[in-house]
Design an enzyme around this catalytic site. Structure first.
Site, PDB file in Angstrom:
ATOM      1  N   LYS A   3       4.160  -6.860  -3.675  1.00  0.00           N
ATOM      2  CA  LYS A   3       2.871  -6.954  -2.982  1.00  0.00           C
ATOM      3  C   LYS A   3       2.799  -5.912  -1.893  1.00  0.00           C
ATOM      4  O   LYS A   3       3.805  -5.580  -1.270  1.00  0.00           O
ATOM      5  CB  LYS A   3       2.713  -8.334  -2.335  1.00  0.00           C
ATOM      6  CG  LYS A   3       1.267  -8.741  -2.134  1.00  0.00           C
ATOM      7  CD  LYS A   3       0.721  -9.378  -3.405  1.00  0.00           C
ATOM      8  CE  LYS A   3      -0.719  -9.808  -3.265  1.00  0.00           C
ATOM      9  NZ  LYS A   3      -1.137 -10.561  -4.478  1.00  0.00           N
ATOM     10  N   GLY A  11     -14.188 -17.049  -7.382  1.00  0.00           N
ATOM     11  CA  GLY A  11     -14.737 -18.383  -7.146  1.00  0.00           C
ATOM     12  C   GLY A  11     -16.179 -18.502  -7.616  1.00  0.00           C
ATOM     13  O   GLY A  11     -16.543 -19.474  -8.295  1.00  0.00           O
TER      14      GLY A  11
HETATM   15  N1  PHE Z   1      -4.421  -9.511  -7.072  1.00  0.00           N
HETATM   16  C1  PHE Z   1      -3.822  -9.453  -8.380  1.00  0.00           C
HETATM   17  C2  PHE Z   1      -2.901 -10.657  -8.533  1.00  0.00           C
HETATM   18  O1  PHE Z   1      -2.560 -11.309  -7.560  1.00  0.00           O
HETATM   19  C3  PHE Z   1      -3.048  -8.191  -8.478  1.00  0.00           C
HETATM   20  C4  PHE Z   1      -3.179  -7.349  -9.695  1.00  0.00           C
HETATM   21  C5  PHE Z   1      -4.230  -7.439 -10.586  1.00  0.00           C
HETATM   22  C6  PHE Z   1      -2.195  -6.446  -9.949  1.00  0.00           C
HETATM   23  C7  PHE Z   1      -4.265  -6.656 -11.692  1.00  0.00           C
HETATM   24  C8  PHE Z   1      -2.218  -5.647 -11.051  1.00  0.00           C
HETATM   25  C9  PHE Z   1      -3.255  -5.751 -11.922  1.00  0.00           C
HETATM   26  O2  PHE Z   1      -2.511 -11.014  -9.618  1.00  0.00           O
END
Ligand code: PHE
Length: 296
Positions: free
Chosen positions: A71, A159
């Site tokens: 992250k 949402g």
């Molecule tokens: N925000 C997405 C998640 O938590 C992150 C993400 C989406 C990463 C698509 C890569 C591709 O799953």
């Protein structure tokens, strides 16, 4: 330390604190969105990055993806400078970690990050907005739980999409958001104040906003028989799951329910799937949840 690598840097362009937490690459390169938020202190952002990246490891594993969890957290408000700083830091990790959109970022921002690194998903010119896929995954999970009335907490991209799909399916839907202006978004839904939605008398509560909504105090107030939604890290602590179980409330883990976006993006961008084939794979979230519930 549970995490493989944590990088913290003050972005040379933006001056903002940029944190990348790589939780695990055991299954493959770590994957996880880029969150940009004005935390009160950078240490709060670090805390979030640590928890969210660990959740991504579980998300990718349960979704059957050859990826680990990571992250990015940027402490502050979005800017092109911050996105370029993020791109440079990701590039330095040499492919151990790839990012995507998250709270405070969208597909257009991924294009900015892509000017510095190719380890980025969901550019408009690639798989694009992953919210519809995330919403489809939530619907697949809700199908498993059944029910005819739902309370959707938070009307962001996912949402609002989920609430709209539930209304079109003929269900009774209660909604809330901290932003009053969202009220006009879904006139067919029943609007309640944010502090009331937890206690809504519905079959299923759908957390679609902040993490940490399930605490000993809030679990006490619930009147639903199940909780399933895309909000990340819904439990304040792992032990809160036992409180839900003790009240006879089924909890669908958020890392299973919210996997639609990563499944869709990786299918399209890495495995050459058509949008339709990728969406079919997202539907598999229903079977994954069923297997999880059978094991309890
Ligand atoms: N925000 C997405 C998640 O938590 C992150 C993400 C989406 C990463 C698509 C890569 C591709 O799953």
């Amino acid at each position: 330390m549970e995490h493989e690598r944590i990088v913290i840097r003050r972005g040379p362009r933006s001056g903002l604190t940029i944190i990348i937490a790589v939780h695990s690459t055991a299954r493959g390169p770590a994957l996880g969105g880029c969150r940009i938020k004005p935390y009160p202190d950078w240490r709060d952002g670090l805390e979030d990055a640590l928890r969210l990246s660990a959740a991504m490891t579980a998300k990718c594993a349960d979704a059957g993806l050859d990826h680990g969890g990571g992250k990015t957290v940027v402490v502050g408000t979005p800017s092109v400078a911050a996105l370029h700083d993020v791109g440079d830091l990701i590039e330095e990790l040499g492919g151990r970690y790839a990012t995507g959109p998250d709270v405070g970022t969208g597909p257009a921002d991924m294009e900015q990050i892509a000017t510095r690194t190719r380890h980025v998903f969901c550019r408009p010119s690639a798989s694009g907005d992953s919210s519809p896929a995330t919403a489809a995954g939530v619907m697949a999970a809700l199908d498993v739980l059944g029910g005819t009335s739902f309370a959707v907490m938070g009307l962001g991209h996912v949402g609002a999409d989920v609430a709209g799909r539930l209304l079109r399916a003929g269900h009774r839907v209660v909604v809330s958001d901290v932003d009053e202006s969202k009220r006009s978004l879904l006139p067919a839904a029943t609007w309640v104040a944010p502090d009331e939605i937890l206690a809504a008398d519905v079959d299923v509560l759908v957390p679609a906003a902040l993490g940490g909504v399930l605490t000993p105090a809030t679990v006490e107030r619930l009147r639903c028989r199940a909780v399933a939604g895309p909000a990340n890290n819904q439990l304040d602590r792992p032990e809160t799951a036992a409180l839900l179980a003790a009240r006879g409330i089924v909890w669908a883990p958020d890392h299973i329910v919210s996997a639609g976006g990563v499944i869709y993006a990786t299918e399209v961008e890495l495995h050459g799937a058509t949008p339709a084939a990728a969406m079919a794979r997202v539907e598999g979230i229903g079977a994954t949840l069923r297997r999880h519930l059978d094991r309890l």
